[in-house]
Structure formats: structure tokens, C-alpha cells
Design a protein around this motif. Structure first.
Motif, PDB file in Angstrom:
ATOM      1  N   UNK A 210       2.557  33.839  35.636  1.00 21.51           N
ATOM      2  CA  UNK A 210       2.012  32.484  35.720  1.00 21.51           C
ATOM      3  C   UNK A 210       3.078  31.527  36.254  1.00 21.51           C
ATOM      4  N   UNK A 211       4.328  31.747  35.874  1.00 22.98           N
ATOM      5  CA  UNK A 211       5.409  30.911  36.384  1.00 22.98           C
ATOM      6  C   UNK A 211       5.621  31.140  37.877  1.00 22.98           C
ATOM      7  N   UNK A 212       5.505  32.385  38.322  1.00 26.42           N
ATOM      8  CA  UNK A 212       5.656  32.682  39.747  1.00 26.42           C
ATOM      9  C   UNK A 212       4.539  32.026  40.559  1.00 26.42           C
ATOM     10  N   UNK A 213       3.319  32.057  40.016  1.00 24.36           N
ATOM     11  CA  UNK A 213       2.196  31.414  40.699  1.00 24.36           C
ATOM     12  C   UNK A 213       2.424  29.910  40.760  1.00 24.36           C
ATOM     13  N   UNK A 214       2.860  29.327  39.630  1.00 25.88           N
ATOM     14  CA  UNK A 214       3.108  27.880  39.589  1.00 25.88           C
ATOM     15  C   UNK A 214       4.208  27.488  40.565  1.00 25.88           C
ATOM     16  N   UNK A 215       5.259  28.303  40.624  1.00 24.45           N
ATOM     17  CA  UNK A 215       6.354  28.033  41.557  1.00 24.45           C
ATOM     18  C   UNK A 215       5.859  28.083  42.997  1.00 24.45           C
ATOM     19  N   UNK A 216       5.079  29.109  43.323  1.00 23.64           N
ATOM     20  CA  UNK A 216       4.550  29.228  44.687  1.00 23.64           C
ATOM     21  C   UNK A 216       3.641  28.054  45.012  1.00 23.64           C
ATOM     22  N   UNK A 217       2.820  27.646  44.042  1.00 25.93           N
ATOM     23  CA  UNK A 217       1.932  26.505  44.254  1.00 25.93           C
ATOM     24  C   UNK A 217       2.734  25.235  44.517  1.00 25.93           C
ATOM     25  N   UNK A 218       3.848  25.065  43.793  1.00 24.38           N
ATOM     26  CA  UNK A 218       4.715  23.902  44.009  1.00 24.38           C
ATOM     27  C   UNK A 218       5.328  23.949  45.412  1.00 24.38           C
ATOM     28  N   UNK A 219       5.756  25.154  45.829  1.00 26.12           N
ATOM     29  CA  UNK A 219       6.317  25.313  47.179  1.00 26.12           C
ATOM     30  C   UNK A 219       5.296  24.941  48.252  1.00 26.12           C
ATOM     31  N   UNK A 220       4.056  25.415  48.067  1.00 32.08           N
ATOM     32  CA  UNK A 220       3.024  25.170  49.070  1.00 32.08           C
ATOM     33  C   UNK A 220       2.579  23.710  49.070  1.00 32.08           C
ATOM     34  N   UNK A 221       2.645  23.074  47.903  1.00 37.26           N
ATOM     35  CA  UNK A 221       2.349  21.640  47.832  1.00 37.26           C
ATOM     36  C   UNK A 221       3.422  20.852  48.584  1.00 37.26           C
ATOM     37  N   UNK A 222       4.686  21.236  48.381  1.00 34.21           N
ATOM     38  CA  UNK A 222       5.778  20.575  49.106  1.00 34.21           C
ATOM     39  C   UNK A 222       5.626  20.797  50.612  1.00 34.21           C
ATOM     40  N   UNK A 223       5.237  21.985  50.992  1.00 33.93           N
ATOM     41  CA  UNK A 223       5.023  22.294  52.421  1.00 33.93           C
ATOM     42  C   UNK A 223       3.911  21.409  52.991  1.00 33.93           C
ATOM     43  N   UNK A 224       2.819  21.239  52.227  1.00 32.62           N
ATOM     44  CA  UNK A 224       1.691  20.420  52.678  1.00 32.62           C
ATOM     45  C   UNK A 224       2.116  18.969  52.883  1.00 32.62           C
ATOM     46  N   UNK A 225       3.039  18.502  52.033  1.00 33.15           N
ATOM     47  CA  UNK A 225       3.523  17.127  52.128  1.00 33.15           C
ATOM     48  C   UNK A 225       4.770  17.012  53.005  1.00 33.15           C
ATOM     49  N   UNK A 226       5.109  18.108  53.698  1.00 31.19           N
ATOM     50  CA  UNK A 226       6.245  18.115  54.633  1.00 31.19           C
ATOM     51  C   UNK A 226       7.565  17.791  53.937  1.00 31.19           C
ATOM     52  N   UNK A 227       7.742  18.339  52.749  1.00 30.99           N
ATOM     53  CA  UNK A 227       8.942  18.057  51.968  1.00 30.99           C
ATOM     54  C   UNK A 227       9.580  19.352  51.466  1.00 30.99           C
ATOM     55  N   UNK A 228      10.845  19.238  51.046  1.00 30.22           N
ATOM     56  CA  UNK A 228      11.545  20.334  50.388  1.00 30.22           C
ATOM     57  C   UNK A 228      11.268  20.245  48.894  1.00 30.22           C
ATOM     58  N   UNK A 229      11.212  21.398  48.234  1.00 26.87           N
ATOM     59  CA  UNK A 229      10.996  21.436  46.788  1.00 26.87           C
ATOM     60  C   UNK A 229      12.340  21.452  46.075  1.00 26.87           C
ATOM     61  N   UNK A 230      12.552  20.498  45.173  1.00 25.39           N
ATOM     62  CA  UNK A 230      13.772  20.507  44.366  1.00 25.39           C
ATOM     63  C   UNK A 230      13.707  21.683  43.396  1.00 25.39           C
ATOM     64  N   UNK A 231      14.788  22.432  43.315  1.00 28.66           N
ATOM     65  CA  UNK A 231      14.814  23.660  42.536  1.00 28.66           C
ATOM     66  C   UNK A 231      14.373  23.408  41.093  1.00 28.66           C
ATOM     67  N   UNK A 232      13.264  24.017  40.669  1.00 23.99           N
ATOM     68  CA  UNK A 232      12.725  23.739  39.341  1.00 23.99           C
ATOM     69  C   UNK A 232      13.366  24.580  38.244  1.00 23.99           C
ATOM     70  N   UNK A 233      13.083  24.204  37.005  1.00 21.57           N
ATOM     71  CA  UNK A 233      13.472  25.013  35.853  1.00 21.57           C
ATOM     72  C   UNK A 233      12.302  25.895  35.453  1.00 21.57           C
ATOM     73  N   UNK A 234      12.596  27.149  35.130  1.00 20.59           N
ATOM     74  CA  UNK A 234      11.604  28.070  34.587  1.00 20.59           C
ATOM     75  C   UNK A 234      11.743  28.072  33.067  1.00 20.59           C
ATOM     76  N   UNK A 235      11.005  28.938  32.394  1.00 19.42           N
ATOM     77  CA  UNK A 235      11.086  29.033  30.933  1.00 19.42           C
ATOM     78  C   UNK A 235      11.481  30.446  30.540  1.00 19.42           C
TER      79      UNK A 235
END
Length: 441
Positions: free
Chosen positions: A80-105
Motif C-alpha cells: 500500500x505504501x508503494x502504491x501511495x508513493x507511485x501515486x504521489x510520483x504520478x501526481x507530481x508528474x501531472x503537475x510538472x513538479x518534482x516530488x520531495x522525498x517522502x517518509x514511509x512507515x
């Protein structure tokens, strides 16, 4: 006569420049020779290209280095964390931005958020290799890149059934063109923002998952576990009097012994959950008992016995400690304790344990899982991506390697259903929540 005088005049003017021209020509020749000598030593070895990342290289047009997306700590299980991370990456891509490295659990708590033990992405996955493999597609950034010249714009994500995929996509499109885009950082806020509705095709998720490479310390543990499994396979073959004689047991001269990995979902919490799931969906292809799993796995025709069967199971939630017994002749079952690798797992937090087991299952010769498990689905997705990269879009018929099966779905031959991910799927819905509609192509 005038022409001759002009030519003589030009010769007199150009004579003093000859030494300068010769000197310049000499320098050019010297640089060419020097480059020919030095270039072989500066070339990147093909074996070293993976992980080679040029931070100054041009990104995909639109992905900006000075614009960022920030997301809160990502929680729940590994996949679920991998899916969430990928979703965050793709959201950043859609907004033409870089994703700041997130924290996992690192730990698994569903409600006690203060006990989630945050762990930074680069403690689990290699930051540099991720950017190298995903270069031109998505980009991770470190917080040190943020100049803090403007306050972050807070983007509230909706939740609940009323927050549909269409509403979520409309919101992203709106903020893509609004004044919020002037902000250096767009901060995603809201309850469980990893539950965003899905907009991205499976192949995009597969691309990002393929960029996730474990850090060296965890990769070393993965190799240790797989080595133990293969050693057990060597012993089983030798004891069965197979063609691997004493003179040929040296792993340096023989190919690695194949093994089967089974993601055995029979833990107490899973059985309660899946029984309720079957009642709601009126399906009988979600749960499987230990005996049913053993029977299905024994029906697989591309297993060359004797073979080691590694059982990937959440030991702490397991009530049945006899999972290695009852297997058919020629199938030698091992779990962590019997394999002698509990020390490797015991010293790791939940997230790392799951990451090790995921790789052990992903790299197996034959994988058997449950099509309603997110873990099993992402393992099969990883294996399907590798098959596609090899030019194989189907695993039907004879064994082509990297075979996967769903033991909860009956195949045409009475055994488990052959299983490949539908890479043309426009949503991750079936992978996230499971389906019994699986096939080998």
C-alpha cells in the motif's frame, strides 16, 4: 597591374599572422590527440550504467526542478505504501513538479499514527538509482533543494465515497492552471491522502515500481535468504539421488537450483476478512485453506521435483504452526524458522521484513499467490513487467520462466490459474482490491 599590387599587399599583411595560425592549429591537433588517449578511461562501463544518474541532464519537458510536491508520511502495509508513493510520483508528474522525498512507515499500525515510526525513503530504496532508472519520467528531490522563497500552498484532498476519481482529477487540472502553480511547494494535506482516487494506467505504476531498488544493506539480506533456499534445494536433490552428484554440487559450476515461493494467506486476520469478503461478493474464490493451497500447488506441471517451496507468511499472525507438513512427495516446504533465517527477519522492522519477502517472491522461478492480495498482485506485476521486457506477452502453454499462479482460482487443468497482470488496464483498481478474473495473458 593593379591586381598584382593588391595581391602583394595582401601577402605582406597576412605574413605576420602565420605564426599565430600555426600555433592555433597545433593546439587543436594536440587536443584531438589528448582526447583520443583519455576517452577510453572516462567511458562508462556498460555494467556500471545502471544507477548512473546525471543530475544536470534535461528532464521530461514540463517537470521543473524549482517546483515541488510535498506529501505527508505514507502509512499502512509495504505494498500500500508503494502504491501511495507511485501515486504521489504520478501526481507530481501531472503537475510538472518534482516530488520531495517522502517518509514511509517502518511499523504497521492502522490507527495509532503516533506509533508509525517514520523512516525516510532512502533508508529503504536507493534514491540515486531511482532517479537514474526513472530519469525523464518522474523525479525525486531532497528538501535541501527548496529555497523557501514562498510559503507552501496547501492542497486539500477530499475523502470518502463522494470524493470520486472525476472530482479528484478535476481538482488536479484546476490547480495545474491556477495561481497555486506560482508556489514553490504544493503541500498535499488531508486524511489518508494515499487513498486518492486513481487516474493512472497500470503501465505507469509498473514503470515506477521498476525504479525501486533496495539499498545495499537490505539487498544483502535478500541474497542471504535466497541463498539459503537454494542450498536447501541442493540438499533435497542430493538426498533424492538426482543428477547433481557430489562432484557436481559446486554452485559455481552448476546453475542455481530453482525454487517455488507461495504467498500463503492463511493468517487469522486474513481468514476473518476474506470470509466476510466472500459473503458480500457471493464468491467462493477468495479464501483458501492450507490443504487447498497444498493441493493446488501440487498440480503445477512445470515443477521439476524435488523442489523447495518457500512459504511467505506473516509468522506473528499465524495460528497454524504446521504449514510445512502435509506437502506432496518431492515438495519440501520451508518457512523462516525451518530455513534458519529468523535472525535476519527478527532484527528488522515490519517494513524491511516485507521488502525482503517481496523480493524473495519476485525473484522465484515459480510464484503462487492469492489474486485478492495486494502483495501477490504487485509481485505478479513485477514479474509481468520483466516478461514484457523480454518480449513475452503471454505465459500460456509451456513454461517460459517467471511463471505465476493464483491458487484461489481454479485453472482449466484443475490446478491453480496461470496469472499475468493486464498491462493495458487503465486503472490499478483490480490490483489494489483484488479480482478472480485473472489469466495468463
Amino acid at each position: 597591374m593593379n591586381i598584382i599590387l593588391e595581391l602583394n599587399h595582401l601577402k605582406q599583411v597576412s605574413l605576420p599572422t602565420r605564426p599565430v595560425v600555426c600555433k592555433g592549429l597545433f593546439i587543436v591537433i594536440a587536443l584531438i590527440v589528448l582526447r583520443a588517449i583519455v576517452s577510453p578511461f572516462l567511458a562508462v562501463n556498460p555494467s556500471e550504467k545502471e544507477g548512473f544518474y546525471d543530475p544536470t541532464a534535461d528532464l521530461l519537458p514540463g517537470i521543473r526542478r524549482g517546483k515541488f510536491i510535498e506529501v505527508p508520511q505514507i502509512i499502512w502495509g509495504l505494498n500500500n505504501q508503494k502504491i501511495a508513493f507511485a501515486r504521489a510520483c504520478l501526481t507530481a508528474r501531472f503537475l510538472n513538479r518534482s516530488l520531495l522525498m517522502p517518509s514511509l512507515s517502518a511499523s504497521l499500525f492502522y490507527k495509532e499514527v503516533d506509533l508509525l515510526r517514520p523512516i525516510t525513503f532512502d533508508k529503504v530504496f536507493d534514491f540515486t538509482k531511482f532517479n537514474a532508472r526513472c530519469q525523464g519520467f518522474v523525479r525525486l528531490a531532497r528538501y535541501s533543494e527548496v529555497s523557501n522563497q514562498t510559503k507552501p500552498f496547501k492542497l486539500q484532498k477530499g475523502t470518502g465515497r463522494r470524493w470520486t476519481a472525476d472530482k479528484d482529477l478535476d481538482q488536479l487540472q484546476q490547480y495545474r492552471r491556477s495561481k497555486a502553480d506560482d508556489s514553490e511547494v504544493i503541500e498535499i494535506v488531508g486524511k489518508n491522502p494515499f487513498l486518492w482516487p486513481d487516474h493512472w494506467p497500470v503501465k505507469d505504476y509498473a514503470k515506477i515500481f521498476d525504479c525501486l531498488v533496495l539499498v545495499t544493506e537490505i539487498e544483502t539480506e535478500v541474497v542471504k535468504v535466497i541463498s539459503k533456499i537454494r542450498e536447501a534445494g541442493q540438499r533435497a536433490r542430493h538426498e533424492a539421488g538426482s543428477s547433481h552428484s557430489k562432484q557436481r554440487r559446486d554452485s559455481s559450476t552448476n546453475p542455481p537450483v530453482p525454487y517455488v515461493a507461495v504467498h500463503m494467506r492463511i493468517e487469522k486476520d486474513w481468514m476473518i476478512h476474506c470470509k466476510k469478503w466472500e459473503q458480500r461478493s457471493k464468491s467462493h474464490e477468495i479464501c483458501s485453506s492450507k490443504e487447498e493451497i497444498i493441493h493446488k500447488v501440487s498440480q503445477i506441471t512445470d515443477l521439476h521435483r524435488p523442489v523447495v517451496v518457500y512459504l511467505a507468511v506473516a509468522d506473528s499472525l499465524l495460528e497454524d504452526d504446521s504449514i510445512t507438513s502435509g506437502w506432496r512427495v518431492g515438495m519440501v516446504a520451508y518457512e523462516k524458522k525451518k530455513l534458519g533465517v529468523t535472525d535476519i527477519y527478527d532484527r528488522q522492522p515490519y517494513l524491511i521484513k516485507s521488502a525482503i519477502d517481496f523480493e524473495v517472491c519476485s525473484r522465484t522461478d515459480v510464484f503462487v499467490g492469492n489474486s485478492f492480495s495486494t502483495f501477490s498482485n504487485l509481485v505478479v506485476l513485477s514479474r509481468t513487467e520483466r516478461l514484457y521486457n523480454l518480449g513475452k506477452a503471454s505465459s500460456c502453454g509451456e513454461n517460459i520462466g517467471l511463471s505465476s499462479y493464483a491458487y484461489n482460482v481454479m485453472g482449466d487443468d484443475g490446478g491453480p490459474q496461470r496469472w499475468m497482470t493486464d498491462m493495458s488496464d487503465t486503472s490499478l483498481q483490480r490490483l489494489s482490491y483484488g479480482t478472480n478474473n485473472v489469466s495468463c495473458h
